[in-house]
Design a protein around this motif. Structure first.
Motif, PDB file in Angstrom:
ATOM      1  N   GLN A   1     -53.720  15.098  -1.961  1.00  0.00           N
ATOM      2  CA  GLN A   1     -52.758  15.816  -2.801  1.00  0.00           C
ATOM      3  C   GLN A   1     -51.721  14.886  -3.419  1.00  0.00           C
ATOM      4  O   GLN A   1     -51.390  15.019  -4.607  1.00  0.00           O
TER       5      GLN A   1
ATOM      6  N   ASN B   1     -51.566  14.371  -7.548  1.00  0.00           N
ATOM      7  CA  ASN B   1     -50.387  15.033  -8.105  1.00  0.00           C
ATOM      8  C   ASN B   1     -49.241  14.054  -8.309  1.00  0.00           C
ATOM      9  O   ASN B   1     -48.079  14.392  -8.096  1.00  0.00           O
TER      10      ASN B   1
ATOM     11  N   ARG C   1     -52.123  21.804  -6.540  1.00  0.00           N
ATOM     12  CA  ARG C   1     -52.833  21.922  -7.815  1.00  0.00           C
ATOM     13  C   ARG C   1     -53.072  23.395  -8.175  1.00  0.00           C
ATOM     14  O   ARG C   1     -53.033  23.769  -9.349  1.00  0.00           O
TER      15      ARG C   1
END
Length: 237
Positions: free
Chosen positions: A190, A194, A45
């Protein structure tokens, strides 16, 4: 070269096997803990930030080798060369996206292999550099997955070991266990946040730009070859 390698491995060993923490050491491990957690949870990110950071690290390391090769005796000159190399690569990593992606992948590969292998020979150190270059090249192709996995491993390792040092716990099994837990948590978080990656959006934007350019070129060609039809089409609009 061997003197530089012995210094690097010596620093890693002193940090890893440090028994008594001073105030400065506690502050350093606290910074590593925060850095590790952020890297493990938000590695992809905060991509631009990490690209600049890894670019600066690689450039600083290159500057350190250059200053050692030139045998600079003045500490100010050595620090200046190190900072100059770091700033140059950090700027390149920020301005050129693919260069930054490569530097980040290469930095992850080099740091992980350096920590695991603790090279004591020029060949072993060259293999660490080679591993970094290979991972950097792979990152250009599979950026999202490799960056998420790599930042989770590196960040989780730093965070777990730092937390063990700050808590006065042994590296094995507590440091390793906490590192594995943070690594797993980082990957889960993550990959969850994402799902729609910036890489896919960038590729989509590039495709849209290419389509738009082709469409403009096609319209201009039609106007040039058949101006009457072009005028009728504009009149109808």
């Amino acid at each position: 070269m061997m003197d530089i390698l012995s210094r690097m491995t010596g620093i890693i060993d002193r940090i890893q096997y440090m028994d008594h923490l001073s105030l400065e050491s506690m502050l350093g491990f606290g910074i590593l803990l925060v850095f590790g957690v952020l890297n493990a949870l938000l590695g992809y990110r905060l991509l631009r930030f990490w690209m600049m950071l890894f670019g600066f690290g690689l450039g600083a390391m290159g500057g350190f080798f250059v200053s050692s090769f030139l045998d600079l005796q003045d500490n100010t000159s050595r620090i200046g060369v190190v900072l100059l190399g770091g700033v140059i690569l950090a700027i390149i990593a920020f301005l050129i996206f693919r260069a930054g992606i490569f530097m980040m992948g290469a930095g992850l590969g080099f740091c992980l292999t350096l920590y695991v292998s603790r090279p004591t020979t020029s060949l072993a150190f060259f293999l660490c550099i080679l591993a970094g270059v290979i991972l950097g090249a792979l990152t250009l192709k599979f950026s999202r997955g490799i960056i998420i996995v790599g930042t989770s491993i590196l960040g989780g390792t730093l965070a777990g070991m730092s937390l063990a040092k700050l808590g006065g716990m042994d590296e094995i099994p507590f440091g390793v266990g906490m590192s594995l837990g943070i690594i797993a948590l980082g990957m889960i978080v993550q990959f969850a946040i994402n799902r729609s990656s910036g890489e896919d959006e960038e590729e989509e934007d590039e495709d849209n730009e290419a389509w738009y350019a082709d469409d403009v070129y096609r319209n201009q060609t039609e106007e040039f070859e058949n101006p009457a039809a072009s005028g009728n089409r504009r009149h109808g609009e």
